[in-house]
Design a protein around this motif. Sequence first.
Motif, PDB file in Angstrom:
ATOM      1  N   THR A   1      39.872  43.219  31.232  1.00 50.63           N
ATOM      2  CA  THR A   1      40.119  44.663  31.420  1.00 50.63           C
ATOM      3  C   THR A   1      41.209  45.194  30.491  1.00 50.63           C
ATOM      4  O   THR A   1      41.124  46.324  30.023  1.00 50.63           O
ATOM      5  CB  THR A   1      40.530  44.972  32.876  1.00 50.63           C
ATOM      6  OG1 THR A   1      41.544  44.036  33.258  1.00 50.63           O
ATOM      7  CG2 THR A   1      39.373  44.833  33.823  1.00 50.63           C
ATOM      8  N   ARG A   2      42.202  44.361  30.210  1.00 52.21           N
ATOM      9  CA  ARG A   2      43.319  44.866  29.399  1.00 52.21           C
ATOM     10  C   ARG A   2      42.921  45.077  27.945  1.00 52.21           C
ATOM     11  O   ARG A   2      43.607  45.762  27.212  1.00 52.21           O
ATOM     12  CB  ARG A   2      44.517  43.896  29.487  1.00 52.21           C
ATOM     13  CG  ARG A   2      45.179  43.883  30.852  1.00 52.21           C
ATOM     14  CD  ARG A   2      46.127  42.717  30.979  1.00 52.21           C
ATOM     15  NE  ARG A   2      45.410  41.447  30.824  1.00 52.21           N
ATOM     16  CZ  ARG A   2      45.972  40.298  30.443  1.00 52.21           C
ATOM     17  NH1 ARG A   2      47.252  40.257  30.192  1.00 52.21           N
ATOM     18  NH2 ARG A   2      45.248  39.200  30.334  1.00 52.21           N
TER      19      ARG A   2
ATOM     20  N   LYS B   1      35.370  39.021  26.266  1.00 48.58           N
ATOM     21  CA  LYS B   1      36.621  38.849  25.502  1.00 48.58           C
ATOM     22  C   LYS B   1      36.584  37.665  24.536  1.00 48.58           C
ATOM     23  O   LYS B   1      36.996  37.806  23.388  1.00 48.58           O
ATOM     24  CB  LYS B   1      37.787  38.734  26.491  1.00 48.58           C
ATOM     25  CG  LYS B   1      39.135  38.520  25.848  1.00 48.58           C
ATOM     26  CD  LYS B   1      40.321  38.831  26.750  1.00 48.58           C
ATOM     27  CE  LYS B   1      40.452  37.933  27.939  1.00 48.58           C
ATOM     28  NZ  LYS B   1      41.708  38.188  28.700  1.00 48.58           N
TER      29      LYS B   1
ATOM     30  N   SER C   1      32.950  27.928  30.741  1.00 45.10           N
ATOM     31  CA  SER C   1      32.746  28.536  32.047  1.00 45.10           C
ATOM     32  C   SER C   1      32.640  30.040  31.873  1.00 45.10           C
ATOM     33  O   SER C   1      33.630  30.701  31.542  1.00 45.10           O
ATOM     34  CB  SER C   1      33.939  28.158  32.935  1.00 45.10           C
ATOM     35  OG  SER C   1      33.926  28.934  34.088  1.00 45.10           O
TER      36      SER C   1
ATOM     37  N   GLY D   1      35.284  33.481  31.678  1.00 43.87           N
ATOM     38  CA  GLY D   1      34.490  34.386  32.517  1.00 43.87           C
ATOM     39  C   GLY D   1      35.250  35.576  33.054  1.00 43.87           C
ATOM     40  O   GLY D   1      34.781  36.240  33.981  1.00 43.87           O
ATOM     41  N   GLY D   2      36.406  35.884  32.480  1.00 42.92           N
ATOM     42  CA  GLY D   2      37.185  37.037  32.968  1.00 42.92           C
ATOM     43  C   GLY D   2      36.594  38.354  32.480  1.00 42.92           C
ATOM     44  O   GLY D   2      35.764  38.373  31.571  1.00 42.92           O
ATOM     45  N   GLN D   3      37.030  39.435  33.085  1.00 43.33           N
ATOM     46  CA  GLN D   3      36.521  40.770  32.722  1.00 43.33           C
ATOM     47  C   GLN D   3      37.208  41.321  31.467  1.00 43.33           C
ATOM     48  O   GLN D   3      36.686  42.218  30.820  1.00 43.33           O
ATOM     49  CB  GLN D   3      36.779  41.748  33.874  1.00 43.33           C
ATOM     50  CG  GLN D   3      36.140  41.345  35.188  1.00 43.33           C
ATOM     51  CD  GLN D   3      34.712  41.816  35.300  1.00 43.33           C
ATOM     52  OE1 GLN D   3      34.396  42.928  34.895  1.00 43.33           O
ATOM     53  NE2 GLN D   3      33.849  40.982  35.831  1.00 43.33           N
TER      54      GLN D   3
ATOM     55  N   GLU E   1      28.573  31.774  36.170  1.00 41.62           N
ATOM     56  CA  GLU E   1      28.802  32.247  37.542  1.00 41.62           C
ATOM     57  C   GLU E   1      28.090  33.574  37.729  1.00 41.62           C
ATOM     58  O   GLU E   1      28.055  34.386  36.814  1.00 41.62           O
ATOM     59  CB  GLU E   1      30.287  32.544  37.760  1.00 41.62           C
ATOM     60  CG  GLU E   1      31.199  31.378  37.742  1.00 41.62           C
ATOM     61  CD  GLU E   1      32.580  31.796  37.249  1.00 41.62           C
ATOM     62  OE1 GLU E   1      33.020  31.214  36.246  1.00 41.62           O
ATOM     63  OE2 GLU E   1      33.192  32.702  37.843  1.00 41.62           O
TER      64      GLU E   1
ATOM     65  N   GLY F   1      37.147  33.130  39.993  1.00 41.24           N
ATOM     66  CA  GLY F   1      38.554  32.839  39.735  1.00 41.24           C
ATOM     67  C   GLY F   1      38.670  31.559  38.927  1.00 41.24           C
ATOM     68  O   GLY F   1      37.700  30.807  38.772  1.00 41.24           O
TER      69      GLY F   1
ATOM     70  N   LEU G   1      37.872  28.372  30.237  1.00 39.63           N
ATOM     71  CA  LEU G   1      37.623  29.494  31.157  1.00 39.63           C
ATOM     72  C   LEU G   1      37.376  30.758  30.347  1.00 39.63           C
ATOM     73  O   LEU G   1      38.268  31.243  29.648  1.00 39.63           O
ATOM     74  CB  LEU G   1      38.824  29.675  32.072  1.00 39.63           C
ATOM     75  CG  LEU G   1      39.034  28.535  33.056  1.00 39.63           C
ATOM     76  CD1 LEU G   1      40.435  28.574  33.639  1.00 39.63           C
ATOM     77  CD2 LEU G   1      37.987  28.603  34.156  1.00 39.63           C
TER      78      LEU G   1
ATOM     79  N   GLY H   1      40.719  30.718  28.060  1.00 36.00           N
ATOM     80  CA  GLY H   1      40.035  30.948  26.791  1.00 36.00           C
ATOM     81  C   GLY H   1      40.624  32.052  25.940  1.00 36.00           C
ATOM     82  O   GLY H   1      40.162  32.273  24.831  1.00 36.00           O
ATOM     83  N   ASP H   2      41.631  32.750  26.443  1.00 37.86           N
ATOM     84  CA  ASP H   2      42.134  33.896  25.689  1.00 37.86           C
ATOM     85  C   ASP H   2      43.507  33.603  25.087  1.00 37.86           C
ATOM     86  O   ASP H   2      44.380  34.453  25.056  1.00 37.86           O
ATOM     87  CB  ASP H   2      42.197  35.135  26.582  1.00 37.86           C
ATOM     88  CG  ASP H   2      42.992  34.894  27.842  1.00 37.86           C
ATOM     89  OD1 ASP H   2      43.403  33.750  28.086  1.00 37.86           O
ATOM     90  OD2 ASP H   2      43.216  35.873  28.581  1.00 37.86           O
TER      91      ASP H   2
HETATM   92  P1  GTP Z   1      42.223  40.888  32.294  1.00 36.98           P
HETATM   93  O1  GTP Z   1      41.143  41.539  33.117  1.00 36.98           O
HETATM   94  O2  GTP Z   1      42.579  41.731  31.098  1.00 36.98           O
HETATM   95  O3  GTP Z   1      43.417  40.448  33.073  1.00 36.98           O
HETATM   96  O4  GTP Z   1      41.614  39.576  31.622  1.00 36.98           O
HETATM   97  P2  GTP Z   1      40.843  38.337  32.287  1.00 36.98           P
HETATM   98  O5  GTP Z   1      39.790  38.822  33.194  1.00 36.98           O
HETATM   99  O6  GTP Z   1      40.353  37.503  31.149  1.00 36.98           O
HETATM  100  O7  GTP Z   1      41.897  37.570  33.163  1.00 36.98           O
HETATM  101  P3  GTP Z   1      43.032  36.551  32.762  1.00 36.98           P
HETATM  102  O8  GTP Z   1      43.594  36.889  31.419  1.00 36.98           O
HETATM  103  O9  GTP Z   1      43.964  36.429  33.878  1.00 36.98           O
HETATM  104  O10 GTP Z   1      42.197  35.190  32.686  1.00 36.98           O
HETATM  105  C1  GTP Z   1      42.687  34.025  32.088  1.00 36.98           C
HETATM  106  C2  GTP Z   1      41.504  33.231  31.566  1.00 36.98           C
HETATM  107  O11 GTP Z   1      40.678  32.815  32.653  1.00 36.98           O
HETATM  108  C3  GTP Z   1      40.627  34.017  30.632  1.00 36.98           C
HETATM  109  O12 GTP Z   1      40.213  33.162  29.594  1.00 36.98           O
HETATM  110  C4  GTP Z   1      39.464  34.457  31.496  1.00 36.98           C
HETATM  111  O13 GTP Z   1      38.259  34.561  30.749  1.00 36.98           O
HETATM  112  C5  GTP Z   1      39.369  33.332  32.510  1.00 36.98           C
HETATM  113  N1  GTP Z   1      38.933  33.792  33.840  1.00 36.98           N
HETATM  114  C6  GTP Z   1      39.580  34.666  34.662  1.00 36.98           C
HETATM  115  N2  GTP Z   1      38.882  34.820  35.807  1.00 36.98           N
HETATM  116  C7  GTP Z   1      37.777  34.037  35.697  1.00 36.98           C
HETATM  117  C8  GTP Z   1      36.659  33.795  36.559  1.00 36.98           C
HETATM  118  O14 GTP Z   1      36.540  34.328  37.650  1.00 36.98           O
HETATM  119  N3  GTP Z   1      35.703  32.922  36.099  1.00 36.98           N
HETATM  120  C9  GTP Z   1      35.806  32.309  34.885  1.00 36.98           C
HETATM  121  N4  GTP Z   1      34.818  31.483  34.510  1.00 36.98           N
HETATM  122  N5  GTP Z   1      36.833  32.529  34.045  1.00 36.98           N
HETATM  123  C10 GTP Z   1      37.820  33.382  34.450  1.00 36.98           C
END
Ligand code: GTP
Length: 363
Positions: free
Chosen positions: A12-13, A23, A52, A8-10, A79, A84, A6, A105-106
Motif C-alpha cells: 500500500t505504501r 510490489k 510466497s 504477498g503483501g499489498q 494464498e 500474514g 515473502l 521480499g521488499d
Molecule cells: P505495505 O502495505 O506498504 O505495508 O506493504 P506490504 O503489504 O508488502 O507489507 P510489509 O512491508 O509489512 O511486508 C513485508 C514483506 O512480507 C513484504 O515482502 C510482503 O510482500 C510480505 N507480506 C506481507 N504480508 C504478507 C502476506 O499476507 N502473505 C505473503 N505471502 N507475504 C506477505
Amino acid sequence: MQAVILSGGQGTRLRPLTSTMPKPSVPLVNRPMISYMVDWLHGYGVRDIVMSVGFLADGLRAALDDAGHDGVEIRYVEEHEPLGTAGAVKHAQQFLDERFLVLNGDVLTAFDIAAEIDQHDRTGARATLALVPVDDPTAYGLVLTDEQSRITDFLEKPAAADVPDNPRINAGAYVLQRDVLDMIEPGVNASFEHDVFPHLPTEEIYAFDAEGYWLDLGTPERYMDATRDLLDRKLDSWLAERLMAGGLAIEPGVDTAGCQIEPPTVIAEGCELGDGSRIAAYTVLSHGCHIGENCELDRAVLQRGCTLGDGVRVTNAILGPGVQIGAGATVCTGSVIGEGAVIEPGATIGAGSRVEAGATAAA
Ligand code: GTP
C-alpha cells in the motif's frame, strides 16, 4: 540451502506503482525489485526458492521469467487471502526443508547471509533473526539482546528514554527450523513479528548482526534512495559493470547526439531522446521511452514506454509504465504517477503528489 521469499503483501505504501503490479515486480533500475534479492541469494549458493505470493501473483511470475534466473529453481505458493508473514510460510510448509531462510521480499541488501546460517548452526537456535542498526529508533520495533546475542525482548516504537545503546531493528531475514511452524495454526493469519518470535524462549531465538548494505524498499522515498545507491554502485549488482566506464549505461542504438547527459544515468534500449533535452544524474529511462525536445529530467525514473512531449520537466519523480505527459507539463519532486496516467499539456503536478493509474490530470 532453501529460501522462502515473502512476496504477498499489498504494498500500500508504494501505491500507485503497486496498484497494477505486485510490489516485488516493480522495476528498480530496469529489473524487478525481487530479482536483486534472487541474485543476492544465488551469490550465496541458494538455488531453491519458494516464492510466497498472493496479490497479482501472475504479474510477478511473468516478471521473474523475463528477468531470467538461470540455475535457480523458483516455485510459487499462492494464498487466496493474505495469511500474514508467518501464516504464509505455514501455508508453504509441505515444500520446506528441516532448516530454511525466510526473507521479506521488499528489501535490497548485500549482507553476508552465509554467516547468518553459520551462526544459526553454531548456536543451535530454532530461529535466528538478522538485525540492522537504525538512525531513528522511535519509528520502529526494536529488538533487544543479551551478551550471547540471544533475543530478550521486542520493543514496539519505544519512547526516546527507552531506546537502548546500539538500537537495531529486524531486517526481515530469518533462519528457521521447520518445527517453529508448529506454533502457527494452518489457514490463520499470523505474523512472525507479533505471533511467533515474541513467544519463543530466549535460549531458542538469536540475533545476527548484519553488516553492509540494507534498505527496506517499501516507500517511494526509499525506492528513490535505492535507485541512487544502485547507480552509485554502493552495492554489487548487474549494473556495477555496466556503469563502470564513465557512469553511463546507455544501450546501443539509443541516439544521444542532440542531448546533454550527466552520469550516472541508465537508458534502456528503444528510447528516443529529443534534441536539446537534458538528462541529469540519477535518471533512469526504461525500455521504449520517448522524450520530446528541450525536456529536463533530473533524478527522474521512467518505467517502460513513457512518452513526454516537448519542454516537459520531471524532477525527482517516478513515472509508472506507459505514462504520457503533454508538452510543457511539470512533474515536481517526490511525485509518483501510476501506470497509463495522462498528464495534460501545461499541467503542473505538485510536489509529493500521487496520480492514480489510468487517471488524467488536467492543466
Ligand atoms: P505495505 O502495505 O506498504 O505495508 O506493504 P506490504 O503489504 O508488502 O507489507 P510489509 O512491508 O509489512 O511486508 C513485508 C514483506 O512480507 C513484504 O515482502 C510482503 O510482500 C510480505 N507480506 C506481507 N504480508 C504478507 C502476506 O499476507 N502473505 C505473503 N505471502 N507475504 C506477505
